[in-house]
Design a protein around this motif. Structure first.
Motif, PDB file in Angstrom:
ATOM      1  N   PHE A   1       0.809  -1.219   0.000  1.00  0.00           N
ATOM      2  CA  PHE A   1       0.000   0.000   0.000  1.00  0.00           C
ATOM      3  C   PHE A   1       0.850   1.281   0.000  1.00  0.00           C
ATOM      4  N   PRO A   2       1.790   1.424  -0.934  1.00  0.00           N
ATOM      5  CA  PRO A   2       2.570   2.667  -0.985  1.00  0.00           C
ATOM      6  C   PRO A   2       1.658   3.865  -1.236  1.00  0.00           C
ATOM      7  N   GLY A   3       1.985   4.963  -0.588  1.00  0.00           N
ATOM      8  CA  GLY A   3       1.194   6.181  -0.722  1.00  0.00           C
ATOM      9  C   GLY A   3       0.123   6.327   0.337  1.00  0.00           C
ATOM     10  N   ALA A   4      -0.311   5.221   0.925  1.00  0.00           N
ATOM     11  CA  ALA A   4      -1.390   5.275   1.915  1.00  0.00           C
ATOM     12  C   ALA A   4      -0.889   5.859   3.229  1.00  0.00           C
ATOM     13  N   ARG A   5      -1.772   6.576   3.906  1.00  0.00           N
ATOM     14  CA  ARG A   5      -1.514   7.043   5.266  1.00  0.00           C
ATOM     15  C   ARG A   5      -2.734   6.700   6.115  1.00  0.00           C
ATOM     16  N   LEU A   6      -2.473   6.315   7.360  1.00  0.00           N
ATOM     17  CA  LEU A   6      -3.548   5.873   8.251  1.00  0.00           C
ATOM     18  C   LEU A   6      -3.042   5.897   9.676  1.00  0.00           C
ATOM     19  N   ASN A   7      -3.884   5.402  10.616  1.00  0.00           N
ATOM     20  CA  ASN A   7      -3.452   5.275  12.001  1.00  0.00           C
ATOM     21  C   ASN A   7      -4.178   4.112  12.662  1.00  0.00           C
ATOM     22  N   TYR A   8      -3.411   3.205  13.232  1.00  0.00           N
ATOM     23  CA  TYR A   8      -3.966   2.019  13.901  1.00  0.00           C
ATOM     24  C   TYR A   8      -4.902   2.408  15.043  1.00  0.00           C
ATOM     25  N   ALA A   9      -4.475   3.340  15.889  1.00  0.00           N
ATOM     26  CA  ALA A   9      -5.280   3.703  17.056  1.00  0.00           C
ATOM     27  C   ALA A   9      -6.602   4.322  16.654  1.00  0.00           C
ATOM     28  N   GLU A  10      -6.632   5.043  15.572  1.00  0.00           N
ATOM     29  CA  GLU A  10      -7.888   5.624  15.095  1.00  0.00           C
ATOM     30  C   GLU A  10      -8.915   4.533  14.815  1.00  0.00           C
ATOM     31  N   HIS A  11      -8.453   3.425  14.249  1.00  0.00           N
ATOM     32  CA  HIS A  11      -9.367   2.322  13.959  1.00  0.00           C
ATOM     33  C   HIS A  11      -9.794   1.595  15.235  1.00  0.00           C
ATOM     34  N   ALA A  12      -8.898   1.506  16.204  1.00  0.00           N
ATOM     35  CA  ALA A  12      -9.250   0.839  17.460  1.00  0.00           C
ATOM     36  C   ALA A  12     -10.282   1.631  18.248  1.00  0.00           C
ATOM     37  N   LEU A  13     -10.304   2.943  18.059  1.00  0.00           N
ATOM     38  CA  LEU A  13     -11.183   3.807  18.843  1.00  0.00           C
ATOM     39  C   LEU A  13     -12.341   4.369  18.040  1.00  0.00           C
TER      40      LEU A  13
ATOM     41  N   VAL B   1      -4.286   1.718  27.208  1.00  0.00           N
ATOM     42  CA  VAL B   1      -4.300   3.169  26.981  1.00  0.00           C
ATOM     43  C   VAL B   1      -2.942   3.642  26.479  1.00  0.00           C
ATOM     44  N   ALA B   2      -1.881   3.180  27.108  1.00  0.00           N
ATOM     45  CA  ALA B   2      -0.540   3.635  26.729  1.00  0.00           C
ATOM     46  C   ALA B   2      -0.175   3.184  25.318  1.00  0.00           C
ATOM     47  N   LEU B   3      -0.521   1.960  24.951  1.00  0.00           N
ATOM     48  CA  LEU B   3      -0.260   1.491  23.589  1.00  0.00           C
ATOM     49  C   LEU B   3      -0.993   2.362  22.574  1.00  0.00           C
ATOM     50  N   LEU B   4      -2.277   2.594  22.802  1.00  0.00           N
ATOM     51  CA  LEU B   4      -3.059   3.345  21.820  1.00  0.00           C
ATOM     52  C   LEU B   4      -2.618   4.806  21.749  1.00  0.00           C
ATOM     53  N   ALA B   5      -2.244   5.387  22.885  1.00  0.00           N
ATOM     54  CA  ALA B   5      -1.747   6.765  22.864  1.00  0.00           C
ATOM     55  C   ALA B   5      -0.432   6.856  22.098  1.00  0.00           C
TER      56      ALA B   5
END
Length: 708
Positions: free
Chosen positions: A117-129, A198-202
């Motif tokens: 997925f070159p070019g893509a930007r995202l965030n893991y924590a955003e999906h978890a929350l 909490v600490a992982l997601l932050a």
């Protein structure tokens, strides 16, 4: 997947010969088959229909879930672009939020170094929350907590999604205020508690890199890991409770602070109620502002966390996995394979020092309530884990094969004695679940279901308990094979290879095998494979770990059989294989037989090549309380191995030991003990910081000296 992950041992320079099967088994009858309602309601079934309509997947075969899954799996790994088609479909199905679009799914499929997925930007924590209110309302799970925490001896405590989001937002803002930037490392010395989540997601929200160790790790073990990655923030507890006792870790924390010069801040979590040490920040103050989380948008391959292999020589491998790769792989595993979603309560007994904790936290991605448990698995008694499931209403119960066998041996009856009616899947990992383990789980819940049916006058009441034995590794933080909710379960087998996992068994020449034992290989890349090892600038250690035997193909170091029915049998590590008279055997088969005997608590079998060309195969046994290793027990051990396996499996000696040494993640130290018995000095055979009870190794040193 990796109670403990598969231990990674040094890979040999060339593939060895697989163990010979003890007998050619007949095709087994299914122990369990999912009913029509379970199949129809599975997320896998819905995904398959949708992928057939929208992405060219083969249509499901009416009335034949086995043929349907086989066709979907073939499509997902087809050499003409199967991986690209599958992962494009998966990203769309799961609603992955790309703040910047991807250019292509798989720009380079070469291993190591595949580019996803070159070019893509995202965030893991955003999906978890992300807000799952609409989905939870549809399933009747509106208002379900994000976390349900159980501490030893305490009542379950819920953490709502709103609370979790607020705490993550607050801590992320404080990390930024402390100067933490994308790519910086945040270390944690925490047990399996909500503060760790909490600490992982932050950390992920900031784009920093998470790494953690359980507080039962000693200072040396933690430093062997954290010194490699140089954290700028350390989140610690003052201690923990385990087995009814408090364990003060303040001196260890002080040593970590002294020995980690890159630290800018230390955060104190007062689990035992002590005040923060000088210069440390208070946890409660950092999570109290209620700030809305801001999610740093990072490239798909941006590091999410560093996990550590259970290496027994040298420093542990510092395995870097990406935000995007883990996000997609865990969505696939948890939703399609584990069939988890809103309304589920997801429990797996684990610690923050094992990849299964990271996998557990990812239950948030699919809207499930994650059950965190901090305490001993056997407190107040062997049924402790089952009691956690009862008290929390767990729907998915994950544990280790070793725990299942311990319950069987201790005559525990969870299906009869506890209310586990909400549990619909019992999953195991860490080592192959022996056939007796499959039978025990099935019989326990079948009998309980039948008794319940008889009591209320309904049908036979037979249990619909799905047993999922799974196998993967810290190396990919996922499974290669295991749970499939639409397939039957056969005793001693994993249900199938996972979707988009090109799992194969190869012989020494690199030819694929069916219904024969071969090396476990993955012939095409997975998104969660390491992007690199930390402090491995030229990638040599990474290549040597997985790609030196079959260039360009991942060799994991396990013996497996892929059956013609599509199921998978794990035989154990290929680099600790026993060799008697030219015939190779897996140690797991011996453990299964020996540890059925009530007198044997645990065992360790080693094959030692002697300088004169001879071969010595001792069996070391740790006995159950009150048992005695006399000639009668030795004979019963030998007779059982001879009758159930073969004469070649009978050890040369049976030797009693105080205990069996393990890595910190619970794997038996087969290869290091072998090296010690061959005369290698202890400090060269093993990293003492990676061993649970290093004092046990002194016995093998003395034995090596005595035997010359």
């Amino acid at each position: 997947m990796p109670s403990q992950p598969p231990t990674e041992q040094p890979a040999p320079s060339a593939p060895s010969v697989p163990p010979a099967p003890s007998a050619a088994p007949e095709p087994p009858a299914a122990l369990w088959r999912p009913g029509p309602e379970r199949i129809a309601g599975a997320q896998l079934t819905r995904f398959h229909r949708w992928a057939a309509e929208r992405h060219g997947a083969p249509a499901p075969v009416a009335g034949d879930p086995e043929a349907s899954y086989a066709a979907l799996h073939r499509w997902s790994v087809a050499p003409d672009g199967g991986l690209e088609r599958f992962w494009r479909a998966a990203a769309e199905w799961f609603g992955v939020r790309f703040s910047s679009p991807y250019e292509t799914v798989l720009a380079d499929a070469a291993m190591p170094g595949a580019r996803w997925f070159p070019g893509a930007r995202l965030n893991y924590a955003e999906h978890a929350l992300r807000d799952g209110a609409d989905e939870t309302a549809e399933t009747g799970a509106a208002g379900a907590p994000a976390l349900l925490h159980v501490a030893e001896g305490a009542e379950p405590r819920p953490v709502s999604r709103a609370e979790l989001r607020a705490q993550v937002g607050s801590l992320a803002a404080e990390l930024r205020r402390l100067g933490v930037r994308p790519g910086d490392r945040v270390g944690a010395y925490l047990p399996n508690i909500p503060q760790a989540v909490v600490a992982l997601l932050a950390t992920a929200a900031v784009g920093a890199v998470w790494t953690s160790c359980s507080p039962d790790f000693g200072a040396r073990s933690v430093l062997d890991r954290f010194r490699q990655v140089e954290p700028v923030v350390l989140v610690t507890v003052d201690g923990y409770r385990y087995g009814g006792k408090e364990h003060d870790r303040r001196e260890t924390v002080a040593e970590l602070r002294r020995e980690l010069p890159t630290l800018r801040a230390v955060v104190h979590v007062p689990l035992l109620g002590t005040p923060p040490p000088d210069g440390a920040l208070e946890w409660d103050a950092l999570v109290a502002t209620g700030a809305e989380p801001v999610f740093e948008q990072v490239p798909f391959d941006h590091p999410l966390w560093v996990l550590y292999s259970s290496g027994t020589t040298g420093l542990p491998k510092a395995i870097v996995q990406s935000q995007g790769g883990i996000l997609l792989e865990h969505l696939k595993q948890l939703a399609l394979h584990c069939d988890l979603g809103p309304g589920d309560r997801f429990f797996w007994y684990t610690s923050t020092g094992w990849m299964m904790w990271n996998f557990l936290v990812s239950g948030l991605l699919v809207g499930a309530t994650v059950i965190t448990y901090d305490g001993s698995p056997g407190h107040p008694d062997v049924a402790g884990q089952w009691r956690v499931a009862e008290r929390t209403g767990a729907t998915f119960f994950g544990t280790s094969a070793a725990y299942v066998m311990a319950c069987r041996k201790a005559d525990v009856h969870p299906g009869r004695d506890l209310d586990l009616t909400r549990v619909r899947c019992v999953a195991t990992t860490g080592s192959p679940l022996p056939p007796d383990g499959f039978r025990w789980i099935h019989d326990e819940f079948h009998r309980a279901g039948a008794a319940e049916g008889a009591a209320d006058g309904t049908a036979d009441g037979a249990s619909d308990m799905w047993i999922a034995s799974v196998s993967g590794g810290t190396d990919v933080c996922s499974c290669f094979a295991g749970a499939v909710p639409t397939l039957p379960v056969h005793i001693g087998e994993l249900q199938a290879a996972c979707l988009a996992t090109d799992l194969q068994a190869w012989d020494a020449a690199g030819e694929p095998l069916a219904d024969e034992v071969g090396e476990l290989v993955v012939a095409q890349p997975m998104p969660s494979m390491p992007v690199r090892f930390w402090n491995d600038p030229d990638g040599e250690r990474y290549r040597d770990s997985y790609f030196s035997t079959y260039p360009g193909v991942w060799r994991h170091g396990d013996w497996i059989t892929l059956t013609s029915r599509g199921s998978v049998v794990i035989h154990g590590r290929s680099d600790s294989t026993l060799n008697r008279q030219g015939v190779r055997m897996g140690s797991a088969d011996i453990y299964e037989v020996v540890e059925r005997l009530p007198e044997v608590r645990e065992s360790l079998v080693i094959g030692v090549e002697r300088p004169d060309g001879g071969y010595w195969m001792p069996l070391f046994v740790q006995l159950a309380a009150g048992a005695r290793l006399d000639d009668g027990l030795r004979d019963r051990i030998r007779d059982a191995l001879r009758a159930q396996l073969s004469p070649r499996h009978v050890p040369d000696e049976v030797i009693e030991v105080e205990g069996v040494p393990h890595t910190l993640t619970g794997k038996r130290l087969e290869v290091p003990v072998k090296r010690i018995l061959q005369g290698t000095a202890l400090e060269k055979a093993v990293n003492p910081g990676s061993v649970d009870r290093v004092e046990l190794l002194g016995f093998y040193e003395r034995l090596a000296r005595e035997r010359g």
